[in-house]
Scaffold this active site. Sequence first.
Site, PDB file in Angstrom:
ATOM      1  N   ASP A   1       0.808  -1.189   0.000  1.00 33.11           N
ATOM      2  CA  ASP A   1       0.000   0.000   0.000  1.00 33.11           C
ATOM      3  C   ASP A   1       0.863   1.269   0.000  1.00 33.11           C
ATOM      4  OD1 ASP A   1      -2.435   1.212   0.427  1.00 33.11           O
ATOM      5  OD2 ASP A   1      -2.196   1.186   2.607  1.00 33.11           O
TER       6      ASP A   1
ATOM      7  N   TYR B   1       2.730   1.798  -3.164  1.00 35.45           N
ATOM      8  CA  TYR B   1       1.812   2.212  -4.215  1.00 35.45           C
ATOM      9  C   TYR B   1       1.437   3.679  -4.030  1.00 35.45           C
ATOM     10  CZ  TYR B   1      -2.258   2.298  -7.248  1.00 35.45           C
ATOM     11  OH  TYR B   1      -3.147   2.615  -8.237  1.00 35.45           O
ATOM     12  N   ASP B   2       1.123   4.037  -2.789  1.00 32.38           N
ATOM     13  CA  ASP B   2       0.750   5.425  -2.518  1.00 32.38           C
ATOM     14  C   ASP B   2       1.881   6.384  -2.858  1.00 32.38           C
ATOM     15  OD1 ASP B   2      -1.716   4.725  -1.763  1.00 32.38           O
ATOM     16  OD2 ASP B   2      -1.383   4.896   0.391  1.00 32.38           O
TER      17      ASP B   2
ATOM     18  N   SER C   1     -16.081   9.884  -2.244  1.00 36.08           N
ATOM     19  CA  SER C   1     -15.238   9.168  -1.274  1.00 36.08           C
ATOM     20  C   SER C   1     -15.486   9.769   0.103  1.00 36.08           C
ATOM     21  CB  SER C   1     -13.755   9.326  -1.553  1.00 36.08           C
ATOM     22  OG  SER C   1     -13.496   9.498  -2.878  1.00 36.08           O
ATOM     23  N   LEU C   2     -14.709   9.326   1.063  1.00 32.16           N
ATOM     24  CA  LEU C   2     -14.871   9.838   2.425  1.00 32.16           C
ATOM     25  C   LEU C   2     -13.540  10.321   2.963  1.00 32.16           C
ATOM     26  CD1 LEU C   2     -17.066   7.008   3.966  1.00 32.16           C
ATOM     27  CD2 LEU C   2     -17.776   9.352   3.529  1.00 32.16           C
TER      28      LEU C   2
ATOM     29  N   GLU D   1     -22.203   3.409  10.918  1.00 27.57           N
ATOM     30  CA  GLU D   1     -22.311   2.119  10.220  1.00 27.57           C
ATOM     31  C   GLU D   1     -20.927   1.512  10.069  1.00 27.57           C
ATOM     32  OE1 GLU D   1     -23.576   3.605   6.500  1.00 27.57           O
ATOM     33  OE2 GLU D   1     -25.550   4.213   7.216  1.00 27.57           O
TER      34      GLU D   1
ATOM     35  N   LYS E   1     -17.806   0.253   8.266  1.00 25.60           N
ATOM     36  CA  LYS E   1     -17.299   0.550   6.922  1.00 25.60           C
ATOM     37  C   LYS E   1     -16.838  -0.762   6.303  1.00 25.60           C
ATOM     38  CE  LYS E   1     -14.380   3.787   4.415  1.00 25.60           C
ATOM     39  NZ  LYS E   1     -13.748   2.870   3.498  1.00 25.60           N
TER      40      LYS E   1
ATOM     41  N   ASP F   1     -15.387  -3.484   3.921  1.00 29.21           N
ATOM     42  CA  ASP F   1     -14.229  -3.490   3.040  1.00 29.21           C
ATOM     43  C   ASP F   1     -14.554  -4.274   1.777  1.00 29.21           C
ATOM     44  OD1 ASP F   1     -11.718  -3.035   2.215  1.00 29.21           O
ATOM     45  OD2 ASP F   1     -10.753  -4.471   3.546  1.00 29.21           O
TER      46      ASP F   1
ATOM     47  N   ARG G   1     -18.487   1.623  -9.251  1.00 32.30           N
ATOM     48  CA  ARG G   1     -18.250   3.029  -8.983  1.00 32.30           C
ATOM     49  C   ARG G   1     -17.328   3.644 -10.042  1.00 32.30           C
ATOM     50  NH1 ARG G   1     -14.230   5.079  -4.444  1.00 32.30           N
ATOM     51  NH2 ARG G   1     -14.833   7.248  -4.393  1.00 32.30           N
TER      52      ARG G   1
ATOM     53  N   GLU H   1     -22.301  -1.593  -0.703  1.00 34.32           N
ATOM     54  CA  GLU H   1     -20.987  -2.214  -0.781  1.00 34.32           C
ATOM     55  C   GLU H   1     -21.156  -3.720  -0.986  1.00 34.32           C
ATOM     56  OE1 GLU H   1     -18.519  -0.020  -0.530  1.00 34.32           O
ATOM     57  OE2 GLU H   1     -16.717  -1.083   0.155  1.00 34.32           O
TER      58      GLU H   1
ATOM     59  N   TYR I   1     -26.004   1.220   1.735  1.00 35.06           N
ATOM     60  CA  TYR I   1     -25.692   2.244   2.731  1.00 35.06           C
ATOM     61  C   TYR I   1     -26.164   3.647   2.369  1.00 35.06           C
ATOM     62  CZ  TYR I   1     -21.512   2.941  -0.204  1.00 35.06           C
ATOM     63  OH  TYR I   1     -20.657   3.151  -1.243  1.00 35.06           O
TER      64      TYR I   1
ATOM     65  N   LYS J   1     -22.351   9.444   9.645  1.00 36.71           N
ATOM     66  CA  LYS J   1     -23.085  10.342   8.747  1.00 36.71           C
ATOM     67  C   LYS J   1     -24.016  11.230   9.548  1.00 36.71           C
ATOM     68  CE  LYS J   1     -22.986   6.796   5.241  1.00 36.71           C
ATOM     69  NZ  LYS J   1     -23.696   5.694   4.572  1.00 36.71           N
TER      70      LYS J   1
ATOM     71  N   LYS K   1     -11.184   5.453  10.639  1.00 35.47           N
ATOM     72  CA  LYS K   1     -10.437   4.283  10.156  1.00 35.47           C
ATOM     73  C   LYS K   1      -9.751   3.587  11.323  1.00 35.47           C
ATOM     74  CE  LYS K   1      -9.577   3.419   6.048  1.00 35.47           C
ATOM     75  NZ  LYS K   1      -9.197   4.131   4.873  1.00 35.47           N
TER      76      LYS K   1
ATOM     77  N   CYS L   1      24.307 -11.612  -8.053  1.00 31.60           N
ATOM     78  CA  CYS L   1      22.859 -11.781  -8.205  1.00 31.60           C
ATOM     79  C   CYS L   1      22.395 -13.085  -7.556  1.00 31.60           C
ATOM     80  CB  CYS L   1      22.504 -11.787  -9.688  1.00 31.60           C
ATOM     81  SG  CYS L   1      20.802 -12.254 -10.007  1.00 31.60           S
TER      82      CYS L   1
ATOM     83  N   CYS M   1      21.264 -15.545 -10.665  1.00 29.56           N
ATOM     84  CA  CYS M   1      22.184 -16.051 -11.691  1.00 29.56           C
ATOM     85  C   CYS M   1      23.642 -15.972 -11.261  1.00 29.56           C
ATOM     86  CB  CYS M   1      21.998 -15.281 -12.988  1.00 29.56           C
ATOM     87  SG  CYS M   1      22.607 -13.593 -12.877  1.00 29.56           S
TER      88      CYS M   1
ATOM     89  N   CYS N   1      21.511  -6.253 -11.188  1.00 32.17           N
ATOM     90  CA  CYS N   1      22.240  -7.423 -11.679  1.00 32.17           C
ATOM     91  C   CYS N   1      22.654  -7.077 -13.104  1.00 32.17           C
ATOM     92  CB  CYS N   1      21.327  -8.659 -11.672  1.00 32.17           C
ATOM     93  SG  CYS N   1      21.901  -9.972 -12.765  1.00 32.17           S
TER      94      CYS N   1
ATOM     95  N   CYS O   1      20.346 -13.019 -17.254  1.00 32.07           N
ATOM     96  CA  CYS O   1      19.838 -13.491 -15.957  1.00 32.07           C
ATOM     97  C   CYS O   1      18.410 -14.012 -16.126  1.00 32.07           C
ATOM     98  CB  CYS O   1      19.857 -12.338 -14.960  1.00 32.07           C
ATOM     99  SG  CYS O   1      19.006 -12.722 -13.422  1.00 32.07           S
TER     100      CYS O   1
HETATM  101  S1  IVH Z   1     -20.970   6.180   2.429  1.00 32.00           S
HETATM  102  C1  IVH Z   1     -20.942  10.040   0.539  1.00 32.00           C
HETATM  103  N1  IVH Z   1     -21.174   4.065   3.947  1.00 32.00           N
HETATM  104  O1  IVH Z   1     -16.205   3.482   1.604  1.00 32.00           O
HETATM  105  C2  IVH Z   1     -20.830   8.771   1.225  1.00 32.00           C
HETATM  106  N2  IVH Z   1     -19.435   4.134   2.345  1.00 32.00           N
HETATM  107  O2  IVH Z   1     -14.283   5.703   1.442  1.00 32.00           O
HETATM  108  C3  IVH Z   1     -20.104   7.783   0.443  1.00 32.00           C
HETATM  109  N3  IVH Z   1     -18.052   2.125   2.273  1.00 32.00           N
HETATM  110  O3  IVH Z   1     -16.744   4.346  -1.722  1.00 32.00           O
HETATM  111  C4  IVH Z   1     -19.976   6.475   1.022  1.00 32.00           C
HETATM  112  N4  IVH Z   1     -19.089   1.027   3.861  1.00 32.00           N
HETATM  113  O4  IVH Z   1     -17.198   1.984  -1.043  1.00 32.00           O
HETATM  114  C5  IVH Z   1     -20.497   4.670   2.964  1.00 32.00           C
HETATM  115  N5  IVH Z   1     -21.461   2.230   5.324  1.00 32.00           N
HETATM  116  C6  IVH Z   1     -20.806   2.828   4.351  1.00 32.00           C
HETATM  117  C7  IVH Z   1     -19.701   2.228   3.718  1.00 32.00           C
HETATM  118  C8  IVH Z   1     -19.045   2.916   2.714  1.00 32.00           C
HETATM  119  C9  IVH Z   1     -18.100   0.996   2.977  1.00 32.00           C
HETATM  120  C10 IVH Z   1     -17.061   2.442   1.230  1.00 32.00           C
HETATM  121  C11 IVH Z   1     -17.661   2.878  -0.075  1.00 32.00           C
HETATM  122  C12 IVH Z   1     -17.079   4.207  -0.380  1.00 32.00           C
HETATM  123  C13 IVH Z   1     -15.857   4.222   0.473  1.00 32.00           C
HETATM  124  C14 IVH Z   1     -15.507   5.634   0.836  1.00 32.00           C
END
Ligand code: IVH
Length: 699
Positions: A43, A46-47, A92-93, A123, A125, A127, A146, A185, A237, A302, A326, A423, A426, A441, A446
Amino acid sequence: MTSDQVAEQRELEAARIRVDELRTQIRYHDHRYYTLSQPEIGDTQYDLLLRELRDLEARFPDLVTPDSPTQRVSGEATVEFTGVQHREPMLSLGNVFNADELAAWYARAVRRIEREDLRFVCEPKIDGLAISLVYEGGRFVQGATRGDGFRGEDITANLRTLRAIPLVLNAPPESLPRAFEVRGEVYMSKTEFERLNEERRLAGEQLYMNPRNTAAGSLRQLDPKITAARRLDLFIYQLGWVEGHRPVDAHSDAMSWLGGLGLPTNPLTQTFGSIEEVAGFCEGWVEQRDALEYGIDGVVIKIDDYNAQRELGVVGREPRWAIAWKFPAEQAVTRLRQIEVSVGRTGVLTPFAALEPVFVGGANVSLATLHNLDHIHELDIRAGDDVIVQRAGDVIPQVVAPVLSRREGREADLVPFEMPSTCPVCGGEVRRNENEAAYYCMNRRCPAQLSRGVEHFASRGAMDIEGFGEKMAFQLVDTLRPDSALHYIETLADIYSLPALRDELLTIPRIGEKKLDALFANIEGSKQQPLSRLLVAITIRHVGSETARALAGHFGTMSALREAALEDLQAVNDIGPIVAESVYDFVRDSENAALLDRLAIAGVRMDEGRVAARGGVLDGLSIVVTGSFAIRPRSELEELIKSLGGKVSGAVSKKTSFVVSGEGGGSKRDKAETLGVEIIDEQELFDRLRGFGWTDAPA
Ligand code: IVH
């Protein structure tokens, strides 16, 4: 040119090279992650790639293109699915990690709307993957991924196979809004994931990494039967757009209403009247998350009231009325058995950790990334150490740090890590290039480099030979032919000799007739790939897909490219001295020259195609395409422009030649107007192309 201008130009070139490299790498890792479910890097790594690309694009806006990985949120659009424009973007959030950050988020909201009577819905979240479902007249009519948040893919057929999705809602149609959208989700339960992997273990197939990637892969199957066999699940959701009157005033009411219609909502959802209670609820989950039947990576909070939501609105792609708490990445301590080193396609050596297996973040972990040599040295990570291993959600585990106190009494046995001087695959010489952190290398033969090179040659952005993955590449590079001191593949050109060795190849264990014949057909088909793909495939330093397109567009044929003088190469749009020299040296190297000759003899196409070979009627133009179109979809217009030598840019600047604007061209159109850049429509584009003698334009 003044010396400042020269410096500026060099800087831009260096940025362009890096941007191209980064995009190629990111696309490769996206493919491994989203499509193959076999990520190769963590991760964080990648980031870092993505962040570096973002920073460069911010500094050099001319380098932004619409297909840059920064321009989408996640996922690769599979060509075979049709695109779906979301009526309202899928957002996104933002994240918080503790009670203080949560309180700060709340304080900002209160300040903004001057209301303190807020209620919060919490709620889990989930995955998984976000999806959108449309109901018309009470019936499920369309389901989409999405995608980039604005445009997803139509996966209706696959979603229909999910038992959790009611095809008809539990209410008389006349009592419902004519049409509306819900969002949720899709996920794979832990039990289902285990079952699937058990099945694969028995069949001797490679195991899936984790439930999220597997769910993603399952949803994007072209054959809905496969999706059906995977037994995916879903929680709704959000209520999305509604045609006509919105039947509720608050999120919690929407959820109850949808639940009553038969849509699956999460029973663990709770509503609170104070932000302190919310924090308590979130903290409580950290301990319990493992007990759930599905993976969660946080809690979504929310603000319940729709009026408050509306007033708070959205900033960027994140609503101000919702936030994700998170969870910290899960960690465990285990023994680092060995620091091993893998060898990449260009010969770069990358250290990684071989661990005593440990269960962390929902999976057994025995390999982890060490990032790079600096990371190892900075933290003084040594083979034999007990180390903290971390695994966040769906990513490759990482070694965070050694537990130094556990070294006591063993200090003498634990030696600092050094890169090997030869190496590990090889035995070839290893060198560190000047001005570069990486070790290489130096042996061009190789087997590790070659098999990675073959895999890359066959990959999607290159010659696209399906069925030529990691295993097959390694096997053919590693296996000696009968009565011969030669391996099946000794250079890339040998790929095209494989079909002649059919009978021999069939004697290799685990290579079946069907698989082999399919592979041969794909090898044969790859001969038709245009020059730009071939240039990507043969691994020329600094040449990623964009540079390859520029070269192919300019020279048209491989022989023109091979004959080009250094100045000719530098004269190509967007190509500067570093890239020019790399290409110049590559084609003049005797082994490479022999490779190119053999590829040509094998019948691999060595030109870019009719139009571009003429030089490209849009050569040198920088064009921005914005909005949606009637005659051809935007992606096709962009491809067309590129194939005719034009550069498609994602941002309007003074250097933009013109903007092709469709319906809803929005901010880019405005910017063009402000800068006085010409704006044309789709029809005008085709008219102009016809004016240039281009004949394939639709009437
Ligand atoms: S609400 C504007 N509720 O999290 C609100 N998202 O980081 C948009 N996700 O793309 C999302 N559980 O794929 C919401 N209970 C939940 C969720 C949820 C998982 C995911 C969702 C979203 C991502 C945002």
